[in-house]
Motif scaffolding. Structure first.
Motif, PDB file in Angstrom:
ATOM      1  N   PHE A   1       0.819  -1.218   0.000  1.00  0.00           N
ATOM      2  CA  PHE A   1       0.000   0.000   0.000  1.00  0.00           C
ATOM      3  C   PHE A   1       0.852   1.268   0.000  1.00  0.00           C
ATOM      4  O   PHE A   1       0.479   2.272  -0.605  1.00  0.00           O
ATOM      5  CB  PHE A   1      -0.992  -0.010   1.156  1.00  0.00           C
ATOM      6  N   MET A   2       2.000   1.234   0.655  1.00  0.00           N
ATOM      7  CA  MET A   2       2.875   2.405   0.655  1.00  0.00           C
ATOM      8  C   MET A   2       3.433   2.662  -0.746  1.00  0.00           C
ATOM      9  O   MET A   2       3.490   3.809  -1.188  1.00  0.00           O
ATOM     10  CB  MET A   2       4.008   2.224   1.678  1.00  0.00           C
ATOM     11  N   VAL A   3       3.824   1.607  -1.436  1.00  0.00           N
ATOM     12  CA  VAL A   3       4.345   1.766  -2.804  1.00  0.00           C
ATOM     13  C   VAL A   3       3.223   2.207  -3.740  1.00  0.00           C
ATOM     14  O   VAL A   3       3.408   3.107  -4.563  1.00  0.00           O
ATOM     15  CB  VAL A   3       5.014   0.462  -3.294  1.00  0.00           C
ATOM     16  N   LYS A   4       2.042   1.595  -3.602  1.00  0.00           N
ATOM     17  CA  LYS A   4       0.910   1.947  -4.462  1.00  0.00           C
ATOM     18  C   LYS A   4       0.489   3.404  -4.280  1.00  0.00           C
ATOM     19  O   LYS A   4       0.043   4.045  -5.228  1.00  0.00           O
ATOM     20  CB  LYS A   4      -0.294   1.038  -4.199  1.00  0.00           C
ATOM     21  N   SER A   5       0.634   3.918  -3.066  1.00  0.00           N
ATOM     22  CA  SER A   5       0.238   5.317  -2.832  1.00  0.00           C
ATOM     23  C   SER A   5       1.176   6.289  -3.532  1.00  0.00           C
ATOM     24  O   SER A   5       0.786   7.405  -3.861  1.00  0.00           O
ATOM     25  CB  SER A   5       0.204   5.619  -1.337  1.00  0.00           C
ATOM     26  N   GLY A   6       2.421   5.876  -3.729  1.00  0.00           N
ATOM     27  CA  GLY A   6       3.396   6.741  -4.384  1.00  0.00           C
ATOM     28  C   GLY A   6       3.937   7.855  -3.502  1.00  0.00           C
ATOM     29  O   GLY A   6       4.714   8.687  -3.965  1.00  0.00           O
ATOM     30  N   ARG A   7       3.580   7.877  -2.234  1.00  0.00           N
ATOM     31  CA  ARG A   7       3.990   8.961  -1.333  1.00  0.00           C
ATOM     32  C   ARG A   7       5.171   8.618  -0.436  1.00  0.00           C
ATOM     33  O   ARG A   7       5.751   9.508   0.183  1.00  0.00           O
ATOM     34  CB  ARG A   7       2.814   9.354  -0.446  1.00  0.00           C
ATOM     35  N   TYR A   8       5.515   7.322  -0.351  1.00  0.00           N
ATOM     36  CA  TYR A   8       6.516   6.913   0.631  1.00  0.00           C
ATOM     37  C   TYR A   8       7.779   6.318   0.023  1.00  0.00           C
ATOM     38  O   TYR A   8       8.640   5.854   0.756  1.00  0.00           O
ATOM     39  CB  TYR A   8       5.895   5.905   1.604  1.00  0.00           C
ATOM     40  N   GLY A   9       7.864   6.295  -1.274  1.00  0.00           N
ATOM     41  CA  GLY A   9       9.024   5.725  -1.940  1.00  0.00           C
ATOM     42  C   GLY A   9       8.632   4.530  -2.785  1.00  0.00           C
ATOM     43  O   GLY A   9       7.446   4.260  -3.000  1.00  0.00           O
ATOM     44  N   THR A  10       9.633   3.827  -3.234  1.00  0.00           N
ATOM     45  CA  THR A  10       9.392   2.687  -4.119  1.00  0.00           C
ATOM     46  C   THR A  10      10.268   1.505  -3.725  1.00  0.00           C
ATOM     47  O   THR A  10      11.212   1.648  -2.946  1.00  0.00           O
ATOM     48  CB  THR A  10       9.734   3.050  -5.587  1.00  0.00           C
ATOM     49  N   LEU A  11       9.924   0.370  -4.284  1.00  0.00           N
ATOM     50  CA  LEU A  11      10.763  -0.813  -4.201  1.00  0.00           C
ATOM     51  C   LEU A  11      11.205  -1.084  -5.631  1.00  0.00           C
ATOM     52  O   LEU A  11      10.375  -1.346  -6.501  1.00  0.00           O
ATOM     53  CB  LEU A  11       9.987  -2.007  -3.618  1.00  0.00           C
TER      54      LEU A  11
ATOM     55  N   GLY B   1      14.026  -2.690  -8.682  1.00  0.00           N
ATOM     56  CA  GLY B   1      14.754  -3.905  -9.016  1.00  0.00           C
ATOM     57  C   GLY B   1      13.769  -4.955  -9.484  1.00  0.00           C
ATOM     58  O   GLY B   1      12.919  -4.700 -10.331  1.00  0.00           O
ATOM     59  N   ASN B   2      13.840  -6.128  -8.895  1.00  0.00           N
ATOM     60  CA  ASN B   2      12.992  -7.250  -9.287  1.00  0.00           C
ATOM     61  C   ASN B   2      11.637  -7.179  -8.581  1.00  0.00           C
ATOM     62  O   ASN B   2      11.177  -8.151  -7.990  1.00  0.00           O
ATOM     63  CB  ASN B   2      13.711  -8.567  -8.965  1.00  0.00           C
ATOM     64  N   PHE B   3      10.999  -6.034  -8.620  1.00  0.00           N
ATOM     65  CA  PHE B   3       9.716  -5.809  -7.957  1.00  0.00           C
ATOM     66  C   PHE B   3       8.685  -5.408  -8.994  1.00  0.00           C
ATOM     67  O   PHE B   3       8.795  -4.355  -9.605  1.00  0.00           O
ATOM     68  CB  PHE B   3       9.852  -4.718  -6.893  1.00  0.00           C
ATOM     69  N   GLY B   4       7.679  -6.269  -9.170  1.00  0.00           N
ATOM     70  CA  GLY B   4       6.650  -6.000 -10.170  1.00  0.00           C
ATOM     71  C   GLY B   4       5.440  -5.263  -9.629  1.00  0.00           C
ATOM     72  O   GLY B   4       4.526  -4.941 -10.372  1.00  0.00           O
ATOM     73  N   GLY B   5       5.410  -5.012  -8.322  1.00  0.00           N
ATOM     74  CA  GLY B   5       4.304  -4.267  -7.732  1.00  0.00           C
ATOM     75  C   GLY B   5       3.182  -5.125  -7.192  1.00  0.00           C
ATOM     76  O   GLY B   5       2.180  -4.591  -6.706  1.00  0.00           O
ATOM     77  N   SER B   6       3.317  -6.443  -7.241  1.00  0.00           N
ATOM     78  CA  SER B   6       2.244  -7.317  -6.747  1.00  0.00           C
ATOM     79  C   SER B   6       2.369  -7.532  -5.238  1.00  0.00           C
ATOM     80  O   SER B   6       3.417  -7.279  -4.636  1.00  0.00           O
ATOM     81  CB  SER B   6       2.292  -8.665  -7.463  1.00  0.00           C
ATOM     82  N   VAL B   7       1.299  -8.035  -4.668  1.00  0.00           N
ATOM     83  CA  VAL B   7       1.313  -8.384  -3.246  1.00  0.00           C
ATOM     84  C   VAL B   7       2.326  -9.501  -2.989  1.00  0.00           C
ATOM     85  O   VAL B   7       3.009  -9.499  -1.964  1.00  0.00           O
ATOM     86  CB  VAL B   7      -0.101  -8.792  -2.769  1.00  0.00           C
ATOM     87  N   MET B   8       2.440 -10.437  -3.919  1.00  0.00           N
ATOM     88  CA  MET B   8       3.406 -11.527  -3.749  1.00  0.00           C
ATOM     89  C   MET B   8       4.840 -11.000  -3.774  1.00  0.00           C
ATOM     90  O   MET B   8       5.692 -11.489  -3.029  1.00  0.00           O
ATOM     91  CB  MET B   8       3.209 -12.601  -4.820  1.00  0.00           C
ATOM     92  N   ASP B   9       5.123 -10.021  -4.622  1.00  0.00           N
ATOM     93  CA  ASP B   9       6.450  -9.408  -4.624  1.00  0.00           C
ATOM     94  C   ASP B   9       6.719  -8.712  -3.290  1.00  0.00           C
ATOM     95  O   ASP B   9       7.822  -8.790  -2.748  1.00  0.00           O
ATOM     96  CB  ASP B   9       6.597  -8.410  -5.770  1.00  0.00           C
ATOM     97  N   ALA B  10       5.701  -8.031  -2.780  1.00  0.00           N
ATOM     98  CA  ALA B  10       5.842  -7.357  -1.485  1.00  0.00           C
ATOM     99  C   ALA B  10       6.059  -8.377  -0.370  1.00  0.00           C
ATOM    100  O   ALA B  10       6.859  -8.149   0.547  1.00  0.00           O
ATOM    101  CB  ALA B  10       4.614  -6.498  -1.197  1.00  0.00           C
ATOM    102  N   SER B  11       5.373  -9.535  -0.451  1.00  0.00           N
ATOM    103  CA  SER B  11       5.560 -10.551   0.592  1.00  0.00           C
ATOM    104  C   SER B  11       6.947 -11.185   0.495  1.00  0.00           C
ATOM    105  O   SER B  11       7.581 -11.454   1.514  1.00  0.00           O
ATOM    106  CB  SER B  11       4.469 -11.615   0.525  1.00  0.00           C
TER     107      SER B  11
END
Length: 143
Positions: free
Chosen positions: A66-76, A78-88
């Motif tokens: 949710f922090m990445v999706k909001s765009g207000r707190y930074g990003t992850l 590299g090998n991060f596609g933005g999915s919940v599984m990537d976040a986990s």
């Protein structure tokens, strides 16, 4: 800055409370399972503690998502596609301090990443102590 501090503090407090409640409930439950052999009770303790850790990792994962999706707190990056599984995946590697390095935090989210690593270390050692105490208690009984 205050907003990120509040979010991080609430998340860490929630995770610690989940862990406390999990271990507390196991402490109360395990002695009541007298129909099981002591070895089985230890195994239940281990699986219960692992379940608490998985819940905690997922709490961090949803926070990252949710922090990445909001765009207000930074990003992850590299090998991060933005999915919940990537976040986990990122959360599991951070919580365990494994840190493969294929996903890199950028921005304010880095503060939470550091806190997750520290929290994971503390909670994993807490679990090790808990299981050691349970083993001492139940391995004295003939199994």
């Amino acid at each position: 800055m205050i907003e990120i501090l509040i979010i991080n503090s609430l998340l860490i407090a929630s995770v610690v409370l989940v862990h406390y409640e999990g271990l507390y409930r196991l402490t109360r439950l395990i002695p009541k399972l007298t129909f099981l052999r002591p070895r089985a009770r230890i195994v239940i303790s281990v699986f219960g503690a692992l379940t608490a850790h998985v819940i905690e990792v997922w709490m961090f994962a949803f926070a990252y998502y949710f922090m990445v999706k909001s765009g207000r707190y930074g990003t992850l990056e590299g090998n991060f596609g933005g999915s919940v599984m990537d976040a986990s995946y990122f959360s599991f590697t951070t919580y365990t301090s494994l840190g493969f390095g294929d996903i890199v935090p950028m921005g304010d989210i880095r503060y939470l990443v550091g806190l997750e690593a520290l929290t994971g270390l503390v909670l994993i050692t807490w679990t090790a102590s808990f299981i050691f105490i349970e083993m001492q208690r139940f391995w004295k009984i003939k199994s």
